[in-house]
Design a protein around this motif. Structure first.
Motif, PDB file in Angstrom:
ATOM      1  N   ASN A 132       0.815  -1.275  -0.015  1.00  0.00           N
ATOM      2  CA  ASN A 132      -0.157   0.153   0.050  1.00  0.00           C
ATOM      3  C   ASN A 132       0.889   1.150  -0.105  1.00  0.00           C
ATOM      4  O   ASN A 132       1.279   1.674   0.881  1.00  0.00           O
ATOM      5  N   GLU A 178      -1.713  -1.159  -3.876  1.00  0.00           N
ATOM      6  CA  GLU A 178      -2.773  -0.903  -3.062  1.00  0.00           C
ATOM      7  C   GLU A 178      -3.043   0.535  -2.418  1.00  0.00           C
ATOM      8  O   GLU A 178      -2.017   1.295  -2.407  1.00  0.00           O
ATOM      9  N   THR A 210      -5.980   1.050  -0.285  1.00  0.00           N
ATOM     10  CA  THR A 210      -7.112   0.899   0.666  1.00  0.00           C
ATOM     11  C   THR A 210      -7.045   2.059   1.751  1.00  0.00           C
ATOM     12  O   THR A 210      -5.708   2.086   2.132  1.00  0.00           O
TER      13      THR A 210
END
Length: 310
Positions: A213, A268, A270
């Motif tokens: 991420n 990522e 998120t």
């Protein structure tokens, strides 16, 4: 020949996990494209944290270069950026990304710069033309150095540390995504600081690059290191705001563009909308989205300037 009795000037420390073809090209750029540099002046240290040890085959392919050292380590993820430094025996430890090539003449230029700063042990950072200055510049204070370096202090390929200073670190807390930055920010009492923005490297682009991420890394993890640096009094508020503004107005828009518009990266994202509120203004999320649309123009200007200077 590579002599054990002669002091090694530079350790090129390469953390690896797979990507054999990229690492092979990187090694060729060092040993072949920069063959004018004697092997006893430097060493290449590979730390492989892939359980399959795919990179190990390169130690056999390049066995003719006695200054190449291969180690396998069981550390996880980016912590390899720390462990690879522990294997280096040179006066100067350069962290080097596995997919980054040395331009012809770059290795000699770096070694000559190390010799220049041997006495002062200047803290040197390589930005490879990313600041559009295309020259080396010295700074007297860590705060001024950090202001001009901005968020590029996060770039692992630019990180260096003198072996003597590395051995003095002791037991420090390392950020799991930015262990090298954790180390770098402890070097705030150097006698001199230098940003080398000369174009010394070429980066091999990895299709659909991803794996973690990166949005969280640059909205939470890296800003937390900068905030801690500010709270310790090592940088002032102006420098802190300047670095965070650079992340917000330049770096994060590029991540959005690469992932959602150009679709060349798969990092990522998120929690991005929530995480950006921690260290950045309330309007930051929408500003980043707007600025991402203008990335092609910014990238075109950067490429043009780099082409002219290279």
């Amino acid at each position: 020949m590579y002599g054990e009795d002669k002091k090694i000037i530079l350790s090129i420390c390469i953390p690896c996990y797979g990507r054999v073809d990229y690492v092979r090209n990187t090694l060729k750029s060092i040993f072949i494209d920069n063959a004018d540099v004697a092997l006893d002046e430097y060493e290449v240290v590979i730390s492989d944290n892939d359980p399959k040890q795919a990179i190990k085959q390169l130690a056999e392919e390049f066995k003719g270069y006695s200054n190449l050292k291969y180690y396998h380590t069981s550390c996880e993820g980016f912590m390899n950026s720390y462990y690879v430094l522990t294997y280096g025996n040179g006066e100067f430890l350069k962290l080097h990304n596995s997919q980054t090539l040395f331009k012809k003449g770059a290795l000699r230029a770096i070694i000559d710069e190390i010799k220049k700063y041997r006495d002062s042990h200047a803290l040197i950072f390589y930005t490879n033309g990313l600041l559009h200055k295309f020259k080396s510049k010295e700074y007297d204070t860590f705060n001024d150095f950090m202001y001009h370096l901005s968020y590029w202090s996060s770039w692992s390929n630019g990180f260096n540390i003198w072996k003597d200073d590395f051995k003095k670190l002791g037991d420090i807390k390392l950020n799991k995504l930015f262990p090298h930055t954790s180390i770098f920010l402890t070097q705030n009492n150097a006698k001199k600081y230098c940003i080398n923005d000369v174009i010394l490297f070429d980066v091999q682009r990895i299709p659909k690059r991803g794996g973690h991420n990166k949005f969280e890394a640059f909205t939470i993890e890296y800003p937390s290191l900068i905030d801690d640096c500010y709270k310790k009094g090592n940088i002032d508020e102006r420098t802190k705001k300047h670095i965070l503004k650079g992340i917000m107005c330049e770096f994060l828009p590029s991540l959005i563009f690469n992932k959602y518009i150009a679709k060349i990266e798969t990092f990522e994202s998120t929690g991005f909308k929530k995480n950006i509120k921690v260290y950045f203004p309330s309007y930051s999320y929408y500003l980043v989205l707007i600025l991402s649309v203008f990335q092609p123009i910014r990238l075109s200007v950067r490429r043009l300037l780099s082409y002219i200077k290279s």
